[in-house]
Design an enzyme around this catalytic site. Structure first.
Site, short mmCIF file in Angstrom:
data_model
loop_
_atom_site.label_atom_id
_atom_site.label_comp_id
_atom_site.label_asym_id
_atom_site.label_seq_id
_atom_site.Cartn_x
_atom_site.Cartn_y
_atom_site.Cartn_z
N GLY A 74 41.05 41.18 40.99
CA GLY A 74 40.83 41.13 42.51
C GLY A 74 41.25 39.58 43.00
N THR A 75 41.12 38.67 41.98
CA THR A 75 41.46 37.30 42.24
C THR A 75 42.90 37.12 42.55
OG1 THR A 75 39.67 36.13 41.09
CG2 THR A 75 41.42 35.10 41.09
N SER A 202 39.63 45.81 42.99
CA SER A 202 39.31 45.63 41.87
C SER A 202 39.02 46.53 40.89
CB SER A 202 38.51 44.20 41.89
OG SER A 202 38.02 44.14 40.39
N CYS A 328 29.74 34.70 40.27
CA CYS A 328 30.57 33.65 40.14
C CYS A 328 30.44 32.16 40.42
CB CYS A 328 32.05 33.87 40.95
SG CYS A 328 32.65 35.61 40.65
#
Lengths: 390, 123
Positions: A74-75, A202, A328
């Protein structure tokens, strides 16, 4: 299906890989090892599997298969959307609008763009975590090229008014990106209806594996690639395709689409039960995020007078996994930037716990938690100098 | 991430609560930084006869408060004032670097309680 010893209620951090996904991946780790770029049968076999997965991911969001690019996370999808649009359209304008409560992969990409000559506006949110639509209208400029607003927030679950944003951007020649990492399998994501140009997914948040993601890029979108090489993924992301995980993500997307309604109802039901039981059994707490417009299965609650990490570790002793804020940022000592943007009282901000329910959770899981939690909260409050009641 | 000793003191904190007729009170931290410690002491013949704490904070904050009360109990005021943040973190078999400040807060809280007692004694 799940390990019964552990009650996992942190599905916004990651999800258990679906057994059918594991079965689907298996042959691509052993006999089906071909490179999709090879023209002989072993390669064609892999190529067909990748294209089949692409179609399944496209179907999940009502996109065309050629509008799906597989990424590593996803990042990566969020980085590509922001930086790729910025660099491809910089001659038209250098202004980007996003929000203060995006995932770090958006905020830090935006920060990098600022250091590289772009101008970024970060929209405020109200106490429920909803963006300020009026502010968005005011901030749009002639050189605005991109608006990036997450579909639903990962910490507090608030759903953003994407359709209203689409209406505001109509005929303005501004791209609309949404980070839908938390949303897949919980909402009917129809990119055509929603008027979205780019959308991030993601794998591991939707019962596929870690290390795979997808970015939807609407046909005709001007975007710059960052991985240059052999020209895979329509020249937008070079590198030999991660065939096993792509196939797994395809399967997960197929299941997510098939089970969408069932899953939504299941998550909503457990969320309602968890919320009602906690609020009935424990005094002095608040629900963070929007009371109605929220991600099914997400419950972010602040327990007054205590600190979240203590609650997480106490629950861990009972084999229950929940988190404070987002996984995170849990190494940071600062209170959550999302709750900070929502202007919460600091005493409440430090005591926030995110419960995120997944497809594999059961009513018994919720019962175990609501039996365990009141004692933990009570014992921590008993040693808190802020709590003065016996 | 935490040592066994930290987890033990976090799960079974020693000397919790507040001494009602305390001779000295030390309160440190603030809600914005996320840690608040309140240490109360009872002093007899220049020795810490009893000590209790209340802490709002993470596991490390609770464990360091618990540990410092254990170290300080029975010590003379002079000795107790010398308890450093390193003494506390060593007794807990170390703290993660990001949590080192918790041990600082604990020793600061104890020193404040002792200073409070000495101030009151002067009056």
């Amino acid at each position: 299906m799940t390990d019964r010893r552990t009650i996992y209620l942190d599905n916004s951090a990651t999800t258990q890989v679906h057994p059918e996904v594991i079965d689907t991946i298996q042959p691509y780790l052993s006999e089906k090892y071909g490179n999709p770029s090879s023209i002989y049968h072993k390669g064609r076999e892999a190529k067909e599997a990748v294209e089949d997965a692409r179609k399944k991911v496209a179907d999940l969001i009502n996109a065309e298969p050629e509008e799906i690019i597989f990424t590593g996370s996803g990042t990566e999808g969020n980085n590509m959307a922001l930086k790729g649009i910025a660099f491809a359209n910089k001659n038209r304008g250098k202004h980007i609008i996003t929000t203060k409560i995006e995932h770090k992969s958006i905020l830090n990409s935006a920060g990098w763009l600022e250091r590289n000559g772009f101008d970024v506006t970060y929209l405020n949110v109200d106490e429920n975590g909803t963006i300020d639509i009026e502010q968005l209208k005011k901030e749009i400029r002639s050189d605005t090229i991109l608006v990036s607003v997450m579909f639903a927030n990962n910490e507090v679950g608030t759903i953003q008014p994407i359709e209203e944003i689409k209406d505001i951007l109509k005929n303005k020649n501004i791209y609309l990106h949404t980070d839908a990492v938390q949303t897949a399998g919980k909402f009917d994501l129809d990119v055509k209806e929603l008027g979205i140009d780019l959308l991030t997914l993601s794998g591991h948040k939707m019962h596929a594996t870690k290390g795979i993601g997808a970015l939807y890029i609407k046909k005709g979108t001007k975007i710059e690639p960052f991985l240059h090489g052999g020209g895979q993924e329509r020249n937008l992301r070079s590198g030999t395709e991660n065939v096993p995980e792509i196939v797994g993500m395809g399967k997960a997307a197929e299941i997510a689409k098939k089970d969408l309604e069932k899953n939504r109802i299941h998550l909503k039901k457990l969320e309602k039960k968890l919320k009602e039981d906690i609020f009935r059994k424990i005094p002095e707490l608040i629900l963070n995020g929007h009371p109605e417009k929220r991600l099914p299965g997400n419950l972010n609650i602040s327990f007054k007078y205590i600190e979240g990490e203590s609650v997480v570790l106490m629950l861990d002793e009972k084999d229950i996994c929940v988190s404070t804020g987002s996984a995170c940022t849990s190494n940071s000592l600062k209170p959550s930037y999302v709750l900070t943007a929502m202007k919460k009282d600091p005493v409440f901000m430090h005591g926030s716990i995110r419960f995120s329910i997944g497809a594999f959770n059961t009513e018994e899981d919720i019962d175990t938690i609501t039996k365990t939690l009141p004692e933990i909260i009570k014992s921590l409050r008993a040693i808190s100098p802020l709590y003065n009641k016996d | 991430m935490y040592s066994k000793k930290v987890m033990d003191h976090f799960k079974n904190p020693r000397n919790t609560g507040e001494i009602e007729d305390a001779d000295g009170i030390g309160e440190v931290g603030n809600p914005i930084c996320g840690d608040i410690m309140k240490i109360t002491i009872k002093v007899k013949d220049d020795r810490i006869e009893d000590i209790k704490f209340k802490t709002f904070g993470c596991a490390a904050a609770i464990a360091t408060s618990s540990m410092i009360t254990e170290i300080a109990k029975g010590k003379t005021l002079e000795e107790a004032k010398e308890i450093s943040k390193k003494d506390v973190s060593c007794a807990l078999d170390g703290l993660p670097p990001i949590k080192e400040h918790c041990s600082n807060l604990a020793s600061e809280g104890l020193r404040k309680a002792i200073d409070d007692y000495l101030m009151k004694k002067k009056d």
